[in-house]
Design a protein around this motif. Structure first.
Motif, short mmCIF file in Angstrom:
data_model
loop_
_atom_site.label_atom_id
_atom_site.label_comp_id
_atom_site.label_asym_id
_atom_site.label_seq_id
_atom_site.Cartn_x
_atom_site.Cartn_y
_atom_site.Cartn_z
N LEU B 5 0.83 -1.21 0.00
CA LEU B 5 0.00 0.00 0.00
C LEU B 5 0.86 1.26 0.00
O LEU B 5 0.54 2.23 -0.68
N SER B 6 1.97 1.22 0.75
CA SER B 6 2.82 2.41 0.80
C SER B 6 3.38 2.72 -0.59
O SER B 6 3.55 3.88 -0.96
N HIS B 7 3.59 1.64 -1.36
CA HIS B 7 4.03 1.83 -2.75
C HIS B 7 2.97 2.61 -3.54
O HIS B 7 3.28 3.53 -4.29
N MET B 9 0.81 4.60 -2.25
CA MET B 9 0.77 5.98 -1.74
C MET B 9 1.79 6.83 -2.47
O MET B 9 1.52 7.96 -2.85
N LYS B 10 2.99 6.27 -2.64
CA LYS B 10 4.04 7.00 -3.37
C LYS B 10 3.56 7.33 -4.78
O LYS B 10 3.73 8.44 -5.28
N LEU B 11 2.92 6.32 -5.41
CA LEU B 11 2.41 6.50 -6.76
C LEU B 11 1.38 7.62 -6.79
O LEU B 11 1.38 8.47 -7.69
N PHE B 12 0.52 7.62 -5.76
CA PHE B 12 -0.53 8.63 -5.70
C PHE B 12 0.06 10.03 -5.56
O PHE B 12 -0.34 10.95 -6.27
N SER B 13 1.04 10.17 -4.67
CA SER B 13 1.62 11.51 -4.51
C SER B 13 2.38 11.93 -5.76
O SER B 13 2.43 13.11 -6.09
N ALA B 24 -6.21 12.59 3.75
CA ALA B 24 -6.56 12.27 2.37
C ALA B 24 -5.91 10.96 1.97
O ALA B 24 -6.52 10.12 1.30
N LEU B 25 -4.66 10.78 2.40
CA LEU B 25 -3.95 9.54 2.07
C LEU B 25 -4.66 8.33 2.68
O LEU B 25 -4.78 7.29 2.05
N GLU B 26 -5.15 8.52 3.92
CA GLU B 26 -5.88 7.42 4.56
C GLU B 26 -7.13 7.07 3.75
O GLU B 26 -7.49 5.90 3.58
N MET B 27 -7.77 8.14 3.26
CA MET B 27 -8.98 7.94 2.44
C MET B 27 -8.62 7.17 1.18
O MET B 27 -9.35 6.25 0.78
N ASP B 33 -8.60 -0.20 -1.13
CA ASP B 33 -9.12 -1.45 -0.60
C ASP B 33 -10.40 -1.85 -1.32
O ASP B 33 -10.54 -2.98 -1.81
N LYS B 34 -11.32 -0.89 -1.40
CA LYS B 34 -12.60 -1.14 -2.07
C LYS B 34 -12.38 -1.49 -3.54
O LYS B 34 -13.02 -2.38 -4.10
#
Lengths: 134, 106
Positions: B5-7, B9-13, B24-27, B33-34
């Motif tokens: 997941l942290s990977h 997150m990096k992609l998202f940022s 927002a990151l938690e969201m 997940d969904k």
């Protein structure tokens, strides 16, 4: 060149006729809703809905074709239609119920036909044809 | 699973190109997940539809087509070319190697 033009013209005419038919049906449905909910639909709204329906049909046709090809069939069946409605649970439920109803009707019709001695072997063709009409 | 997941997150940022709040990151994490749940359900339905128990590349392509990512103008290979690193591209797109063999075998 002229032949191509004529063909295009014919296609355009066919499209317009299809659109007119969709527009008419949408108008009837809207009238039903209007009398049910006590609201009025403007003509532009009905036209917009019919245009959206027409475009949506294009998407449906493409997706159904894709699903049938995915299952290595060239005939679209009710399974493909169910797959199309998978996005929304309530829609899927509704369509599954309808599908069962149609299947039940077909069975009854088949039983009736079997009582008659003639055209016994046509029965196998029956379900697909009937589903297409619904 | 958390490391994976942290990977993402990096992609998202990387794609958002601006600072992102922690909430927002938690969201995003929840959404991912969904998303994966939906993805798996859809893939299962598609492979069952084709009468298989194994999910194949065709099922994924169909899913991407349904999501509007693969269209008549943008094929799956184009997306792979655009978004995946070289070593994965070589696995997915047929390329000729020496010895007159095509990889992956099709």
């Amino acid at each position: 060149m002229e032949e191509v033009g004529a063909e295009e013209q014919q296609r355009f005419c066919q499209r317009q006729r299809l659109k007119a038919a969709v527009h008419y049906t949408v108008g009837c449905l809207c009238q039903e809703v209007a009398s049910d909910k006590q609201v009025q639909f403007s003509k532009q709204t009905i036209a917009a809905i019919s245009e959206v329906t027409f475009r949506q049909c294009e998407n449906f046709a493409k997706d159904l074709e894709m699903f049938a090809r995915h299952a290595k069939r060239s005939t679209i069946t009710t399974e493909d239609v169910k797959l199309l409605a998978r996005r929304s649970n309530s829609l899927l439920k509704y369509i599954t119920e309808k599908n069962e109803e149609i299947a039940q009707l077909n069975l009854e019709r088949k039983a009736k036909k079997k009582r008659k001695p003639e055209d016994g072997n046509k029965d196998s063709l029956e379900p697909d044809v009937d589903v297409g009409e619904q | 699973y958390k490391a994976g997941l942290s990977h993402y997150m990096k992609l998202f940022s990387f794609y958002s190109k601006m600072p992102v709040e922690k909430k927002a990151l938690e969201m995003v994490e929840k959404c991912l997940d969904k998303y994966f749940q939906h993805l798996c359900n859809d893939l299962e339905a598609f492979s069952a539809h084709a009468g298989r128990k194994t999910v194949k590349l065709e099922d994924l392509e169909l899913l991407l087509r349904r999501q509007g990512l693969v269209t008549d103008h943008v094929s799956l290979h184009v997306l792979v070319e655009r978004h995946l690193p070289l070593e994965y591209r070589q696995l997915l797109i047929p390329c000729a190697f020496s010895g007159n063999s095509v990889s992956p075998a099709q």
